[in-house]
Design an enzyme around this catalytic site. Structure first.
Site, PDB file in Angstrom:
ATOM      1  N   LEU A 251      48.072  89.209  42.681  1.00 20.90           N
ATOM      2  CA  LEU A 251      48.882  88.007  42.480  1.00 20.90           C
ATOM      3  C   LEU A 251      48.307  86.846  43.284  1.00 20.90           C
ATOM      4  O   LEU A 251      48.316  85.701  42.827  1.00 20.90           O
ATOM      5  CB  LEU A 251      50.330  88.265  42.890  1.00 20.90           C
ATOM      6  N   TYR A 252      47.808  87.134  44.479  1.00 14.49           N
ATOM      7  CA  TYR A 252      47.168  86.083  45.276  1.00 14.49           C
ATOM      8  C   TYR A 252      46.041  85.434  44.482  1.00 14.49           C
ATOM      9  O   TYR A 252      45.943  84.206  44.398  1.00 14.49           O
ATOM     10  CB  TYR A 252      46.626  86.680  46.573  1.00 14.49           C
ATOM     11  N   ALA A 253      45.180  86.263  43.889  1.00 20.05           N
ATOM     12  CA  ALA A 253      44.071  85.729  43.096  1.00 20.05           C
ATOM     13  C   ALA A 253      44.580  84.915  41.917  1.00 20.05           C
ATOM     14  O   ALA A 253      44.025  83.857  41.582  1.00 20.05           O
ATOM     15  CB  ALA A 253      43.188  86.879  42.608  1.00 20.05           C
ATOM     16  N   THR A 255      47.345  83.219  41.707  1.00 15.49           N
ATOM     17  CA  THR A 255      47.860  81.911  42.133  1.00 15.49           C
ATOM     18  C   THR A 255      46.719  80.952  42.456  1.00 15.49           C
ATOM     19  O   THR A 255      46.833  79.751  42.227  1.00 15.49           O
ATOM     20  CB  THR A 255      48.782  82.040  43.354  1.00 15.49           C
TER      21      THR A 255
END
Length: 447
Positions: A251-253, A255
């Site tokens: 999810l970090y990637a 975003t």
């Protein structure tokens, strides 16, 4: 991170009960049956949307300032007033340089933010910091970084990038020439526990900063931190800026990838000059305690097992570790080569630069080799434990192609992992031994 000044309050809103009579419902149904099909389904879709809207909590409530404050321990700090404005102007004023820049650095109490803000200030630029000091990791470390910046003449405003009123005030007080946007919710694994914080900080927060920049007159150029994580599940190495970035592994990637697309929109519509920097595993003194090199050091010294991920082919994870000083030089070069924004009052008056660069070291090192170097530097044998690589968003390897940054930013990393870790270990032992001596055995830890 904080949300707007007047957030919604989840769990306290109540919907009134309907009071329709049975005969009235029959009459309404009879009328609806006589409507043409298109009109009926239009009415039905609208009614369904209205019901969902009324019965569901406000979407903003999931990322409201209240929920984020509870989850990350963000503190509210007052701002404003003549004395505060005077300090803001003083910090953001260039030092005797007619062509000096005035730079807003978000995430200034963070690892990269502190180093970038200090570097810009040292060369004479005006620098103002902004940070919310959340509790994703030890806020005491962030406040120690702020103390260093304060001694260097950089004022770090305690506030949040999602506070639109604060951003407007800062841009009203200072005509910033540049924004270096480094504030973000970092870490791949934390998204499994708190996904909302990533959307709030990395997506909504970026939009808030870009909104403030596009409304400013003059508009500043924006340099912001993307991530090597956007390359996701790519197997082609080294990673180049032209490679596909549509298969994020976390999810970090996702975003950060969303941020790149959002940045493109603001460049295209509003004429903002925007430069995205894809950082590759930054390490060094004053680093982040959630990074492997940092907590490996802590665990080796404590005699705790160090978990080394093992991939299906029995290979260990490898990273393109990039020393903080090299990253800082890349960030400063990006500021100097940003080009000007072309809009005013939120309207575009011509094309503006939009660029993305890899900032890495081009020399991936396996995590097992990282542990071996730390063993040598700490003079302590690590208790190693091989574990199967979990499906938590981590990728097997990263490797930067920096040809574009070399050509356009003259970016050339000079620090190898051995020498970089030596500097980190020296800082780590000094910082935490000093902390323990000041606070005793109950002093702050690296957790």
């Amino acid at each position: 991170m904080d949300a707007d000044a007047a957030p919604s309050t989840p769990g306290k809103w109540k919907m009134e009960k309907p009071h329709h009579h049975y005969r009235h419902r029959l009459f309404l149904l009879h009328r609806l049956q006589n409507l043409p099909k298109l009109a009926f389904w239009t009415f039905f879709a609208f009614a369904l949307f209205l019901a969902v809207f009324l019965l569901s909590p406000s979407p903003r409530s999931h990322f409201s300032s209240g929920s984020v404050r509870r989850s990350l321990g963000v503190s509210a700090a007052p701002w404003g007033g003549p004395a505060w404005e005077k300090r803001v102007r003083s910090s953001a004023s260039a030092r005797g340089v007619s062509s000096g820049k005035s730079v807003l650095v978000t995430g200034a109490a963070g690892f990269v933010g502190m180093h970038v803000a200090a570097a810009l200030k040292r060369r004479g630029d005006g620098v103002l910091g902004l940070d919310n000091f959340n509790a994703y990791y030890d806020p005491a470390l962030k406040r120690a970084r702020r103390a260093l910046l304060d001694r260097a003449g950089v004022f770090v405003v305690e506030g949040d990038i999602n506070d639109a009123a604060l951003l407007r005030k800062l841009f009203d007080v200072v005509p910033f020439t540049h924004v270096v946007h480094l504030a973000a919710q970092a870490g791949v694994r934390h998204a499994l526990a708190d996904p909302g914080s990533y959307i709030h900080s990395n997506v909504a927060g970026l939009v808030a900063v870009l909104e403030a920049a596009k409304a400013a007159d003059p508009q500043p150029a924006v340099v912001w931190a993307s991530s090597s994580s956007v390359y996701g599940l790519n197997s082609k190495v080294p990673f180049s800026e032209a490679d596909r970035t549509d298969r994020p592994a976390s999810l970090y990637a996702a975003t950060k990838k969303a941020g790149e697309e959002i940045a493109h929109v603001y460049n295209h519509i509003y004429g903002l000059s925007i430069t995205g920097l894809r950082f590759f595993t930054v390490y060094g003194p004053w680093g982040r305690p959630d990074m492997a090199y940092f907590f490996f050091t802590r665990d080796i010294l404590r005699g705790k097992p160090v978990s080394i991920f093992e991939c299906p082919d029995h290979a260990t994870v490898a990273r393109d570790f990039t020393y903080i000083d090299d990253i800082v030089r890349g960030c400063v070069a990006a500021v100097d080569h940003a080009g000007k924004s072309t809009g005013s009052g939120g309207k575009k008056h011509g094309s503006a630069p939009f660029r993305i660069y890899n900032l890495g070291n081009t020399s991936p090192v396996s995590v097992s080799d990282l542990v071996s170097i730390l063993e040598q530097l700490l003079k302590v044998k690590a208790v190693k434990k091989l574990v199967k690589m979990p499906r938590n968003g981590d990728v097997q390897f990263t490797h930067a192609n920096i040809t574009l940054a070399q050509k356009e930013l003259r970016y050339r990393p000079t620090t190898g992992l051995q020498s970089g870790l030596k500097k980190f270990v020296r800082w780590y032992l000094d910082y935490y031994s000093s902390s323990l001596s000041k606070h005793g055995s109950k002093g702050r830890t690296t957790n």
